[in-house]
Design a protein around this motif. Structure first.
Motif, PDB file in Angstrom:
ATOM      1  N   VAL A   4       0.849  -1.189   0.000  1.00 45.97           N
ATOM      2  CA  VAL A   4       0.000   0.000   0.000  1.00 45.97           C
ATOM      3  C   VAL A   4       0.886   1.241   0.000  1.00 45.97           C
ATOM      4  O   VAL A   4       1.705   1.431   0.908  1.00 45.97           O
ATOM      5  CB  VAL A   4      -0.925   0.031   1.230  1.00 45.97           C
ATOM      6  CG1 VAL A   4      -1.772   1.306   1.218  1.00 45.97           C
ATOM      7  CG2 VAL A   4      -1.807  -1.198   1.267  1.00 45.97           C
ATOM      8  N   LYS A  44      -1.017  -4.473  -5.382  1.00 46.15           N
ATOM      9  CA  LYS A  44      -0.734  -3.225  -4.680  1.00 46.15           C
ATOM     10  C   LYS A  44      -1.828  -2.212  -4.957  1.00 46.15           C
ATOM     11  O   LYS A  44      -2.629  -2.358  -5.892  1.00 46.15           O
ATOM     12  CB  LYS A  44       0.619  -2.668  -5.120  1.00 46.15           C
ATOM     13  CG  LYS A  44       0.720  -2.417  -6.622  1.00 46.15           C
ATOM     14  CD  LYS A  44       2.131  -2.008  -7.026  1.00 46.15           C
ATOM     15  CE  LYS A  44       2.217  -1.825  -8.557  1.00 46.15           C
ATOM     16  NZ  LYS A  44       3.598  -1.454  -8.966  1.00 46.15           N
ATOM     17  N   CYS A  45      -1.874  -1.176  -4.135  1.00 46.90           N
ATOM     18  CA  CYS A  45      -2.805  -0.078  -4.354  1.00 46.90           C
ATOM     19  C   CYS A  45      -2.243   1.177  -3.718  1.00 46.90           C
ATOM     20  O   CYS A  45      -1.311   1.117  -2.910  1.00 46.90           O
ATOM     21  CB  CYS A  45      -4.186  -0.395  -3.784  1.00 46.90           C
ATOM     22  SG  CYS A  45      -4.274  -0.277  -1.970  1.00 46.90           S
ATOM     23  N   SER A  46      -2.791   2.298  -4.089  1.00 50.87           N
ATOM     24  CA  SER A  46      -2.405   3.557  -3.458  1.00 50.87           C
ATOM     25  C   SER A  46      -3.625   4.172  -2.798  1.00 50.87           C
ATOM     26  O   SER A  46      -4.762   3.930  -3.197  1.00 50.87           O
ATOM     27  CB  SER A  46      -1.814   4.531  -4.491  1.00 50.87           C
ATOM     28  OG  SER A  46      -2.809   4.933  -5.416  1.00 50.87           O
ATOM     29  N   TYR A  47      -3.363   4.982  -1.777  1.00 46.00           N
ATOM     30  CA  TYR A  47      -4.436   5.637  -1.036  1.00 46.00           C
ATOM     31  C   TYR A  47      -3.988   7.059  -0.726  1.00 46.00           C
ATOM     32  O   TYR A  47      -2.927   7.270  -0.109  1.00 46.00           O
ATOM     33  CB  TYR A  47      -4.733   4.888   0.262  1.00 46.00           C
ATOM     34  CG  TYR A  47      -5.764   5.552   1.150  1.00 46.00           C
ATOM     35  CD1 TYR A  47      -7.116   5.516   0.818  1.00 46.00           C
ATOM     36  CD2 TYR A  47      -5.395   6.231   2.314  1.00 46.00           C
ATOM     37  CE1 TYR A  47      -8.075   6.130   1.621  1.00 46.00           C
ATOM     38  CE2 TYR A  47      -6.337   6.840   3.123  1.00 46.00           C
ATOM     39  CZ  TYR A  47      -7.676   6.793   2.773  1.00 46.00           C
ATOM     40  OH  TYR A  47      -8.617   7.404   3.569  1.00 46.00           O
ATOM     41  N   GLU A  55      -2.461   2.718 -11.368  1.00 44.63           N
ATOM     42  CA  GLU A  55      -2.548   1.683 -10.333  1.00 44.63           C
ATOM     43  C   GLU A  55      -3.948   1.640  -9.719  1.00 44.63           C
ATOM     44  O   GLU A  55      -4.759   2.544  -9.937  1.00 44.63           O
ATOM     45  CB  GLU A  55      -1.503   1.939  -9.243  1.00 44.63           C
ATOM     46  CG  GLU A  55      -1.882   2.969  -8.177  1.00 44.63           C
ATOM     47  CD  GLU A  55      -1.739   4.413  -8.607  1.00 44.63           C
ATOM     48  OE1 GLU A  55      -1.992   5.309  -7.785  1.00 44.63           O
ATOM     49  OE2 GLU A  55      -1.366   4.643  -9.781  1.00 44.63           O
ATOM     50  N   LEU A  56      -4.221   0.593  -8.959  1.00 41.83           N
ATOM     51  CA  LEU A  56      -5.467   0.525  -8.200  1.00 41.83           C
ATOM     52  C   LEU A  56      -5.414   1.632  -7.151  1.00 41.83           C
ATOM     53  O   LEU A  56      -4.500   1.680  -6.328  1.00 41.83           O
ATOM     54  CB  LEU A  56      -5.619  -0.843  -7.537  1.00 41.83           C
ATOM     55  CG  LEU A  56      -6.864  -1.033  -6.664  1.00 41.83           C
ATOM     56  CD1 LEU A  56      -8.135  -0.906  -7.494  1.00 41.83           C
ATOM     57  CD2 LEU A  56      -6.820  -2.385  -5.962  1.00 41.83           C
ATOM     58  N   PHE A  57      -6.394   2.495  -7.180  1.00 41.69           N
ATOM     59  CA  PHE A  57      -6.343   3.708  -6.361  1.00 41.69           C
ATOM     60  C   PHE A  57      -7.629   3.886  -5.569  1.00 41.69           C
ATOM     61  O   PHE A  57      -8.737   3.700  -6.089  1.00 41.69           O
ATOM     62  CB  PHE A  57      -6.126   4.924  -7.275  1.00 41.69           C
ATOM     63  CG  PHE A  57      -6.344   6.253  -6.613  1.00 41.69           C
ATOM     64  CD1 PHE A  57      -5.528   6.674  -5.566  1.00 41.69           C
ATOM     65  CD2 PHE A  57      -7.360   7.101  -7.042  1.00 41.69           C
ATOM     66  CE1 PHE A  57      -5.724   7.905  -4.954  1.00 41.69           C
ATOM     67  CE2 PHE A  57      -7.566   8.346  -6.440  1.00 41.69           C
ATOM     68  CZ  PHE A  57      -6.737   8.740  -5.394  1.00 41.69           C
ATOM     69  N   ALA A  95     -11.263   3.543  -7.135  1.00 42.47           N
ATOM     70  CA  ALA A  95     -11.910   2.241  -7.294  1.00 42.47           C
ATOM     71  C   ALA A  95     -13.301   2.221  -6.683  1.00 42.47           C
ATOM     72  O   ALA A  95     -14.145   1.410  -7.072  1.00 42.47           O
ATOM     73  CB  ALA A  95     -11.042   1.148  -6.666  1.00 42.47           C
ATOM     74  N   LEU A 153     -10.297  -6.423  -5.688  1.00 38.43           N
ATOM     75  CA  LEU A 153      -8.950  -6.985  -5.725  1.00 38.43           C
ATOM     76  C   LEU A 153      -8.896  -8.227  -6.618  1.00 38.43           C
ATOM     77  O   LEU A 153      -7.933  -8.433  -7.353  1.00 38.43           O
ATOM     78  CB  LEU A 153      -8.491  -7.337  -4.308  1.00 38.43           C
ATOM     79  CG  LEU A 153      -8.357  -6.176  -3.316  1.00 38.43           C
ATOM     80  CD1 LEU A 153      -7.852  -6.672  -1.967  1.00 38.43           C
ATOM     81  CD2 LEU A 153      -7.435  -5.099  -3.854  1.00 38.43           C
ATOM     82  N   ARG A 156      -8.869  -7.070 -10.231  1.00 39.00           N
ATOM     83  CA  ARG A 156      -7.633  -6.392 -10.637  1.00 39.00           C
ATOM     84  C   ARG A 156      -6.435  -7.338 -10.592  1.00 39.00           C
ATOM     85  O   ARG A 156      -5.523  -7.245 -11.413  1.00 39.00           O
ATOM     86  CB  ARG A 156      -7.393  -5.194  -9.725  1.00 39.00           C
ATOM     87  CG  ARG A 156      -6.249  -4.296 -10.163  1.00 39.00           C
ATOM     88  CD  ARG A 156      -6.521  -3.656 -11.520  1.00 39.00           C
ATOM     89  NE  ARG A 156      -5.430  -2.793 -11.917  1.00 39.00           N
ATOM     90  CZ  ARG A 156      -5.449  -1.468 -11.797  1.00 39.00           C
ATOM     91  NH1 ARG A 156      -6.527  -0.860 -11.317  1.00 39.00           N
ATOM     92  NH2 ARG A 156      -4.431  -0.745 -12.197  1.00 39.00           N
TER      93      ARG A 156
END
Length: 435
Positions: A4, A44-47, A55-57, A95, A153, A156
Motif C-alpha cells: 500500500v 498493490k494499491c495507493s491511497y 494503479e489501483l487507487f 476504485a 482486488l 484487478r
C-alpha cells in the motif's frame, strides 16, 4: 504481500490492517517511496488525494490524515442497493465512489461516542448512533464493504488468493445472579419471604422453602444444562461472573461464599470464564482492581477477559482502565436494547484511542444480540425470524455472531421459560449449521 502506497499515519495503519488483514486475511506492507511501489510486482494499491498513475487507487476523504476530533463532523449517508455509504469522493480514478477506509474508521473508532451526545443511564444509547438514525444498525457494514474491496482486488489481481473463512457463533452468559434463593443470607432471605407474602406469591414461597431445605435445585442453577447443550452442538460458550459488593445494581451473593467460589471454579474447568465488572467498578478504578483481584484469587488465573455490567461504556475512560489492569479482551461492545452492530462490524478489532491517536492492545469482541432485543416478542418463532435476518448477514461475510444471555432466563418457573429455552437451543444450533 500486498503493498500500500500512502502517507503514513496511525489511523491509516490501524484501519488498513483491520480491513485487509483481519477481515480479508491479506498481509500488507506500507510504503511512501514511489520507486519501491512502482517496482513491486505483486498486488498493490495507493491511497491518498490523487493517483500516481494507472494503479489501483482509493481516494481519501482526508479523515485518516487528521488528528484530534472534529465535533462538527456529520457524515451524510446514501443508500445504494440497500447498502449505506458515506464519505463520498469525486474522482473517476478511484476504485470506489466513497472512502471505505474513513467510513470504516469512523464506525470502528466509535468517533461518534467522543463528540457531544445525549447519554442514557448506561452510556451511549443506540438511538444516538448514526447507524440507528439512518437504519443500518443491523448490517455489519464494514464487513460488507470489505467484501466489495475483495471483489475489486480479485478483478484487478486474478492470481490473488484469500484464506477460507467460515462464520462462527459464540454465546456469552452474564451471571448477574448466581442463585435465586441460595446463599443470600438470613436478612435477604427473610426479606424475600415478606416480599413474596406481600405479593401473595405462594408458589414462590413454596419454591424458596424447597430450595433452602435442599429438596429442589435452585432455579438459576442451569449451568450444566447450558454447558451440555452447547457442547452437544459444538457451540462456544463463555460465562462472566460478577464479584462486586452487594448494591442497587448488583444483587448476587457474597464473593467470599464458598459455594459461589466452587461454582466459578467448576465452570472454569469446563469452559471459558471471564470477569463481569460491576457498575461501581466502572466508576471507580480502585473498585475495579479489587474485583479483578477477587477473580484471580478464586480462579488462579489472570482476569484477562471482561464484560461490563449493562454493557456500560464511557469512552475512552472505560477501556483505558481495562488496559491499565492488563485486561486483554472485552465483550461489552454492543447494545442491550437493540440487536445490531454498535461498531459496524462482526469481526473482533483493537480499541483505537482517538484522543491519544494510538491503537491499543485491548481486543474488542462485539456482540450483536442480547436478551432485551427480544423481550417484546410473544413467540420464539417470531423472535427467531428477526434474529435470522441479522445472522444471515453475518453468514454472508463469514463473520462472528456473539450472543449475550443470562443464566436466569432459563429459570423453569418463569412464564417466559419456554420462550428462552427455545431461543437458547436455536442459538447453540447455529454453530453446527454454519460449521
Amino acid at each position: 504481500m500486498f503493498l500500500v502506497y500512502t502517507q503514513s499515519s496511525p489511523r491509516v495503519r490501524y484501519i488498513f490492517k483491520q480491513l485487509f488483514e483481519r477481515i480479508l486475511g491479506l498481509k500488507i506492507k506500507f510504503t511512501n517511496e514511489i520507486e519501491q511501489f512502482v517496482s513491486h510486482s505483486g498486488p498493490k494499491c495507493s491511497y491518498g488525494e490523487q493517483a500516481l498513475g494507472k494503479e489501483l487507487f482509493f481516494k481519501s476523504s482526508g479523515l485518516l490524515f487528521q488528528r484530534g476530533l472534529d465535533e462538527s463532523l456529520a457524515p451524510e449517508v446514501r443508500f445504494v442497493d440497500k447498502t449505506p455509504y458515506f464519505f463520498e469522493v469525486e474522482d473517476p480514478k478511484s476504485a470506489l465512489f466513497f472512502d471505505v477506509f474513513s467510513a470504516s474508521f469512523y464506525l470502528l473508532s466509535r468517533y461518534e461516542e467522543y463528540v457531544p451526545h445525549a447519554n442514557d443511564a448506561y452510556g451511549f444509547p443506540a438511538t444516538e448512533s448514526l447507524a440507528f438514525k439512518e437504519g443500518f444498525l443491523q448490517l455489519p457494514v464494514i464487513n460488507i464493504w470489505g467484501a466489495q474491496v475483495k471483489e475489486i482486488l480479485k478483478q484487478r489481481f486474478p492470481d490473488i488468493s484469500f484464506p477460507d473463512k467460515k462464520p462462527t457463533v459464540e454465546i456469552i452468559c452474564e451471571v448477574s445472579e448466581a442463585y435465586a434463593y441460595r446463599k443470600k443470607g438470613w436478612f435477604r432471605t427473610i426479606e424475600g419471604y415478606f416480599s413474596d407474602l406481600g405479593k401473595l406469591n405462594i408458589m414462590r414461597i413454596v419454591q424458596r422453602t424447597k430450595v433452602l431445605l435442599k429438596l429442589e435445585k435452585d432455579p438459576y442453577q442451569v449451568y450444566n444444562y447450558m454447558i451440555n447443550t452447547a457442547r452437544k452442538n459444538k457451540a462456544n460458550i463463555r460465562f462472566f461472573f460478577g464479584l462486586g459488593n452487594y448494591s442497587y445494581h448488583d444483587k448476587s451473593i457474597n464473593y467470599q461464599n464458598q459455594t459461589y467460589q466452587r461454582l466459578i471454579k467448576s465452570i472454569a474447568d469446563y469452559c471459558s470464564v471471564g470477569i463481569r465488572f460491576s457498575v461501581d467498578a466502572l466508576q471507580e478504578e480502585t473498585t475495579q482492581k479489587v474485583e479483578q483481584k477477587r477473580f484471580e484469587n478464586i480462579t488462579h488465573r489472570e482476569a484477562s477477559t471482561s464484560f461490563c455490567q449493562y454493557a456500560k461504556l464511557n469512552l475512552p475512560t472505560t477501556y483505558r482502565n481495562l488496559i491499565e489492569q492488563e485486561v486483554n479482551v472485552d465483550y461489552s461492545m454492543g447494545y442491550l436494547n437493540h440487536a445490531g452492530f454498535r461498531a459496524g462490524t462482526c469481526t473482533p478489532f483493537f480499541f483505537y484511542d482517538l484522543e491519544y491517536e494510538i491503537q491499543t492492545p485491548l481486543r474488542i469482541v462485539p456482540f450483536c444480540i442480547s436478551k432485551n432485543a427480544f423481550t417484546a416478542f410473544k413467540t420464539a418463532t417470531k423472535a427467531q425470524e428477526i434474529a435470522s435476518r441479522l445472522i444471515d448477514t453475518v453468514k454472508e461475510v463469514d463473520g462472528l455472531v456473539v450472543i449475550h444471555l443470562y443464566n436466569h432466563l432459563l429459570d423453569k418457573t418463569t412464564p417466559k421459560h419456554e420462550f428462552w429455552d427455545q431461543m437458547y437451543h436455536y442459538f447453540v444450533k447455529l454453530h453446527k449449521e454454519h460449521s
